[in-house]
Design a protein around this motif. Structure first.
Motif, mmCIF file in Angstrom:
data_model
loop_
_atom_site.group_PDB
_atom_site.id
_atom_site.type_symbol
_atom_site.label_atom_id
_atom_site.label_comp_id
_atom_site.label_asym_id
_atom_site.label_seq_id
_atom_site.Cartn_x
_atom_site.Cartn_y
_atom_site.Cartn_z
ATOM 1 N N GLY A 91 5.743 11.709 -5.108
ATOM 2 C CA GLY A 91 5.332 11.244 -6.427
ATOM 3 C C GLY A 91 6.393 11.498 -7.488
ATOM 4 N N HIS A 92 7.095 12.634 -7.394
ATOM 5 C CA HIS A 92 8.192 12.911 -8.337
ATOM 6 C C HIS A 92 9.309 11.887 -8.172
ATOM 7 C CE1 HIS A 92 6.048 16.448 -9.313
ATOM 8 N NE2 HIS A 92 6.484 17.211 -8.335
ATOM 9 N N ALA B 15 5.764 5.403 0.492
ATOM 10 C CA ALA B 15 5.865 6.318 1.632
ATOM 11 C C ALA B 15 7.300 6.775 1.841
ATOM 12 C CB ALA B 15 5.355 5.653 2.913
ATOM 13 N N ILE B 16 7.475 8.098 1.963
ATOM 14 C CA ILE B 16 8.708 8.621 2.531
ATOM 15 C C ILE B 16 8.558 8.452 4.038
ATOM 16 C CG2 ILE B 16 10.144 10.656 2.885
ATOM 17 C CD1 ILE B 16 9.275 11.677 0.174
ATOM 18 N N THR C 289 0.217 7.494 -2.083
ATOM 19 C CA THR C 289 1.554 8.078 -2.017
ATOM 20 C C THR C 289 1.581 8.962 -0.787
ATOM 21 O OG1 THR C 289 1.817 8.044 -4.428
ATOM 22 C CG2 THR C 289 3.254 9.531 -3.185
ATOM 23 N N ALA C 290 2.389 8.610 0.199
ATOM 24 C CA ALA C 290 2.354 9.274 1.493
ATOM 25 C C ALA C 290 3.705 9.893 1.820
ATOM 26 C CB ALA C 290 1.973 8.274 2.590
ATOM 27 N N ALA C 291 3.650 11.003 2.551
ATOM 28 C CA ALA C 291 4.873 11.667 2.993
ATOM 29 C C ALA C 291 4.567 12.517 4.214
ATOM 30 C CB ALA C 291 5.447 12.548 1.883
ATOM 31 N N PRO C 292 5.519 12.661 5.116
ATOM 32 C CA PRO C 292 5.344 13.577 6.250
ATOM 33 C C PRO C 292 5.679 14.989 5.801
ATOM 34 C CG PRO C 292 7.496 12.562 6.377
ATOM 35 C CD PRO C 292 6.819 11.979 5.158
#
Length: 447
Positions: free
Chosen positions: A248-249, A350-351, A432-435
């Motif tokens: 998000g940043h 997404a990252i 907002t997605a990230a591993p």
């Protein structure tokens, strides 16, 4: 869900508003109605603490007279002629803004896509209560859990109807269902709290109430016996719950409006390396059943999937029409409607996942800090300075050794992005997605 929006009635209203604005002297105009319905139940220790239901139907009109713009908000029952005349009168005495205006008509979508965002399942208040109670019961059944911070369940939908004087008329509606639980473990000053939740656009896709409660309880118990860690340089591994905040940043830093205002620490970095070569970031507004999907943006433009950052190199800003014009660019369909105003935002960001599993990332560390929660507001989006209170688990010889709390982690987001390694556990069921993310070179302030 039975209570959908009355699309025909609302499209007639926004179309009438736009026509009234043109008759009142506007060179261009758009009108929008944002509709929402929701209901929810929260429980604690086997009893209902609160039930709530809300409905909203907000209408706004934006008019353009030359380079001047004004907007008014009203109820959907307001007289279009009176509203339009007031808006045009306001615009005529407003200062000029060379960047405002409707999206180029050639960019408007002609046939908004069906992204399967609406679920017709009707969830009763009794079912919401049952789910909330079941989640709490599962949390309390975990050995070591001593109390409940409450559980909840909700159901609702939101919709948007948009008309523009350049010929666009469209609407969409999306449902949202959720379940959550928060558990307390331990006694006295040694108590610890944790939570779990699930939010989906289709009811059948939700995690079960029992799984949510169990996970909340297990997480709380694992935090018992937390202590401080020693001050010093540290490798930090961010759990996906926290990694989504890092994503998000990044989204905020590549927002075109922030770049135009020169309030982003990445404002001069287009086409340059802003993250490690292992980092690719995508944004996909048209993903089916996506938490942040939309067939068109707040200006009627269909956004396509963009690779915002590719192998660490920044490729795009999030752009609405006004932000794009200020930067000498063209909107990429990321205009988000906030009442009468439009500003850029991400959609399904997404990252992208890396090659190693989270377990492999941790196993490769002699020592480090696995962060499961951060708090505080220590993020400066102008300079990139990052300082947050944190809790989680200390890593020793590739294993989570003991819980840690009451520490602070700090660095600069510019440095963090360049030292970031993604794991393979990406869950796209978030807007907002990230591993799991490993970041070297941070500073921990503890004992």
């Amino acid at each position: 869900m039975a209570n959908s929006i009355d699309a025909g009635k609302l499209t007639d209203r926004v179309a009438a508003l736009v026509e009234a604005a043109r008759r009142a002297g506007a060179d261009a105009a758009d009108a929008v109605v944002v509709v929402g319905r929701s209901k929810g139940v929260s429980v604690r220790m086997g009893k209902v603490e609160s039930t709530e239901a809300s409905e909203s139907e907000d209408m706004s009109l934006r008019v353009f007279v030359g380079k001047r713009v004004a907007s008014v908000s009203a109820t959907t029952g307001s007289d279009p002629k009176t509203l339009a005349e007031r808006a045009v009168a306001m615009a005529k005495v407003s200062p000029e803004d060379p960047y405002q205006g409707l999206a180029d008509p050639t960019l408007l979508t002609k046939a908004p896509r069906d992204l399967d965002l609406f679920d017709t399942t009707e969830v009763s208040a009794d079912r919401l209560k049952e789910d909330a109670l079941a989640a709490e019961e599962a949390a309390l059944a975990v050995k070591g859990v001593t109390n409940s911070s409450g559980s909840g369940a909700s159901a609702g939908f939101g919709g948007l109807v948009l008309a523009t004087s350049s010929g666009f008329l469209g609407q969409y509606v999306a449902t949202r269902f959720s379940r959550s639980a928060s558990a307390i473990a331990g006694e006295g000053t040694g108590m610890e709290r944790d939570y779990d939740y699930s939010s989906r656009q289709h009811f059948a896709d939700l995690d079960t109430a029992q799984d949510i409660g169990r996970k909340a309880g297990e997480r709380a118990v694992k935090r018992l016996g937390a202590r401080k860690a020693a001050t010093g340089a540290v490798v930090v591994v961010f759990d996906p719950r926290v990694a989504r905040g890092i994503a998000g940043h990044l989204a905020g830093a590549i927002n075109g409006a922030a770049v135009a205002r020169k309030t982003s620490f990445l404002r001069d970095m287009m086409g340059k390396q802003v993250a490690a070569s292992s980092i690719t970031v995508t944004d996909e507004p048209l993903r089916r059943r996506g938490q942040a999907s939309r067939p068109f943006d707040g200006e009627g433009v269909e956004g396509s999937k963009l690779t915002m950052v590719e192998k660490g190199v920044l490729n795009h800003w999030f752009l609405s029409t006004s932000a794009a014009r200020e930067l000498g660019l063209t909107t990429n369909g990321r205009g988000s409607r906030g009442g009468s105003s439009v500003s850029p935002s991400s959609t399904n960001l997404a990252i992208e996942a890396g090659a190693q599993s989270p377990e492999e990332l941790v196993k490769g560390l002699k020592s480090g800090f696995y962060v499961t929660e951060v708090f505080g507001q220590g993020v400066n989006m102008i300079t990139g300075e990052y300082s947050r209170g944190a809790s989680g688990f200390w890593i020793e010889n590739g294993e989570l050794a003991y819980p840690v709390s009451e520490v602070t982690i700090a660095s600069n987001l510019k440095t963090m992005f360049l030292n970031m390694v993604p794991a393979s556990d990406l869950d796209r069921n978030f807007g907002t997605a990230a591993p799991t993310l490993l970041i070297e070179g941070m500073t921990l302030a503890g004992s």
